[in-house]
Design a protein around this motif. Structure first.
Motif, PDB file in Angstrom:
ATOM      1  N   ALA A  52      -7.750   1.792  -5.749  1.00 42.26           N
ATOM      2  CA  ALA A  52      -9.121   1.340  -5.501  1.00 42.26           C
ATOM      3  C   ALA A  52      -9.900   2.548  -4.988  1.00 42.26           C
ATOM      4  CB  ALA A  52      -9.136   0.218  -4.481  1.00 42.26           C
TER       5      ALA A  52
ATOM      6  N   ALA B 127      -7.402  -4.526  -5.549  1.00 45.93           N
ATOM      7  CA  ALA B 127      -8.424  -3.477  -5.647  1.00 45.93           C
ATOM      8  C   ALA B 127      -9.810  -4.058  -5.356  1.00 45.93           C
ATOM      9  CB  ALA B 127      -8.390  -2.849  -7.037  1.00 45.93           C
TER      10      ALA B 127
ATOM     11  N   TRP C 254     -10.344  -4.689  -1.639  1.00 44.01           N
ATOM     12  CA  TRP C 254     -10.511  -3.403  -0.943  1.00 44.01           C
ATOM     13  C   TRP C 254     -11.944  -2.906  -1.123  1.00 44.01           C
ATOM     14  CZ3 TRP C 254     -11.834   1.667  -1.895  1.00 44.01           C
ATOM     15  CH2 TRP C 254     -11.389   2.649  -0.990  1.00 44.01           C
TER      16      TRP C 254
ATOM     17  N   LYS D 118       0.850  -1.194   0.000  1.00 45.10           N
ATOM     18  CA  LYS D 118       0.000   0.000   0.000  1.00 45.10           C
ATOM     19  C   LYS D 118       0.885   1.243   0.000  1.00 45.10           C
ATOM     20  CE  LYS D 118      -3.532   2.138   2.908  1.00 45.10           C
ATOM     21  NZ  LYS D 118      -4.265   1.986   4.157  1.00 45.10           N
TER      22      LYS D 118
ATOM     23  N   PHE E 237     -11.642   1.084 -10.132  1.00 45.48           N
ATOM     24  CA  PHE E 237     -10.178   1.021 -10.109  1.00 45.48           C
ATOM     25  C   PHE E 237      -9.674   2.118 -11.033  1.00 45.48           C
ATOM     26  CE2 PHE E 237     -10.915  -1.465 -13.959  1.00 45.48           C
ATOM     27  CZ  PHE E 237      -9.813  -1.195 -14.763  1.00 45.48           C
TER      28      PHE E 237
ATOM     29  N   ILE F  35      -2.003   0.369  -8.958  1.00 45.97           N
ATOM     30  CA  ILE F  35      -3.463   0.478  -9.106  1.00 45.97           C
ATOM     31  C   ILE F  35      -4.006   1.295  -7.938  1.00 45.97           C
ATOM     32  CG2 ILE F  35      -4.227  -1.541  -7.748  1.00 45.97           C
ATOM     33  CD1 ILE F  35      -6.089  -2.220 -10.178  1.00 45.97           C
TER      34      ILE F  35
END
Length: 373
Positions: free
Chosen positions: A74, A110, A113, A8, A91, A72
């Motif tokens: 989310a 993603a 999440w 993250k 996304f 990416i």
């Protein structure tokens, strides 16, 4: 066996890695236009971007054997879900090497999440919403993107479709050429007839009265586009922030308002294609990039019609033809003879017909993908 790790984005270092990853992905791509790092920082800043007053987002990086290979975001957009009464997550900012395993890990991350936030579908790419860069290029790879339009390698389509994404909607971009438009007798006839019947008055942006002009934009924007698929109204703060960003780049003669009987009925925003300058700046606005924006402005050969909207009760009267004719005439006086009208929903019959009347060429397509969670 190679190991793929997802981390993250939490530190400033992580954020810069996230922002700068595209330089690796597009290293040898002649059509890629490097984004301005300054702009990307602002878009991704939860404290400065008013989008995050009604949305939440986390960003993730993928590492393979210790090397950064993908990214990416989310995104949970509460305003979208309130407006459409659904539970769709998004996304965005997706970039990846040509490796299905890496892409799968990013999409899985993603998806999980979004699932944890109670959402039941994942749609995108949205960077971070439909009011920003939106969609994935699926046709038209042999050209640079116009201002504020996305670009990606062709293999991204395989990465998405192999994962299980399906098409939700396609978006169109039309190439407009001055020489083709002025030969369109139909456009000229429709524009003249609509102008005569409606007595529409077209005025351009008054930079000295910018604040009041912006109120007019707000009035038209959320009225004209409300019925469109995927539309999310822009908040006052979002429009203010966008206007602040675009103000230094605006060409007033290409920002037009239409009035009938002193009532505002339409608005169009056309921007010069500053991507032609950004390309040589390699992401750096300072110290010299800012000067380039003004010294090289006359070298720009394209413009992009970002928005053209008529409020619903005045639609289907040919008023869009009046705007198109005005735009083309005004752009030609600036030496701009090429334009892009984008993006237009594939099933927006009125706008697609308008583009065809202009003898415009459907030359690029973008896709919004979706998968259930």
């Amino acid at each position: 066996m190679s190991e793929i790790k997802i981390k993250k984005v939490e530190s400033k270092k992580d954020l810069m890695e996230f922002i700068k990853l595209p330089w690796k992905i597009y290293k040898n791509d002649p059509y890629w236009v490097p984004p301005l790092i300054y702009d990307k920082k602002k878009i991704l800043d939860k404290k400065k971007n008013p989008f995050f007053e009604h949305a939440d987002m986390d960003m993730f990086l993928a590492e393979k054997n210790g090397e950064l290979v993908g990214r990416i975001a989310a995104i949970k957009n509460d305003l979208h879900n309130q407006y459409h009464n659904d539970k769709v997550g998004f996304f965005g900012f997706f970039e990846c090497i040509n490796d299905q395993q890496v892409a799968n890990k990013l999409f899985d991350t993603a998806k999980e999440w979004l699932k944890s936030k109670g959402l039941n579908a994942m749609r995108g790419p949205a960077n971070p919403s439909s009011n920003d860069e939106y969609g994935m290029l699926i046709e038209g790879f042999d050209d640079e993107p116009r201002l504020l339009m996305p670009y990606n390698p062709r293999y991204y389509l395989d990465l998405c479709e192999n994962y299980g994404f399906k098409k939700a909607k396609d978006l169109y971009a039309y190439k407009i050429e001055y020489n083709k438009i002025i030969t369109s007798e139909k456009l000229k006839r429709v524009a003249e007839l609509a102008r005569e019947r409606s007595k529409i008055k077209i005025t351009q942006l008054d930079m000295k009265n910018f604040k009041n002009e912006l109120e007019k934009v707000k009035y038209v924007y959320n009225k004209a586009w409300a019925p469109n698929w995927g539309f999310v109204p822009m908040t006052e703060k979002e429009i203010d922030a966008l206007a602040k960003d675009l103000k230094p780049l605006v060409e007033p003669s290409l920002v037009l308002f239409g009035e009938i009987d002193n009532k505002l009925v339409g608005f169009s925003l056309v921007m010069l294609d500053y991507n032609q300058i950004f390309k040589s700046m390699n992401g750096k606005l300072f110290p010299f990039g800012f000067i380039k924006l003004f010294t090289q402005r006359k070298k720009i050969t394209w413009a992009r019609i970002l928005t053209l909207g008529i409020i619903p009760e005045y639609q289907k009267r040919g008023l869009d033809a009046v705007f198109y004719w005005e735009i083309v005439e005004r752009a030609s006086k600036l030496g701009i003879h090429l334009g892009e009208a984008s993006w237009i929903l594939e099933d927006n019959d009125m706008m697609n017909r308008g583009a065809q009347v202009m003898n415009a060429e459907l030359y690029k397509k973008y896709r919004i993908y979706e998968i259930p969670i």
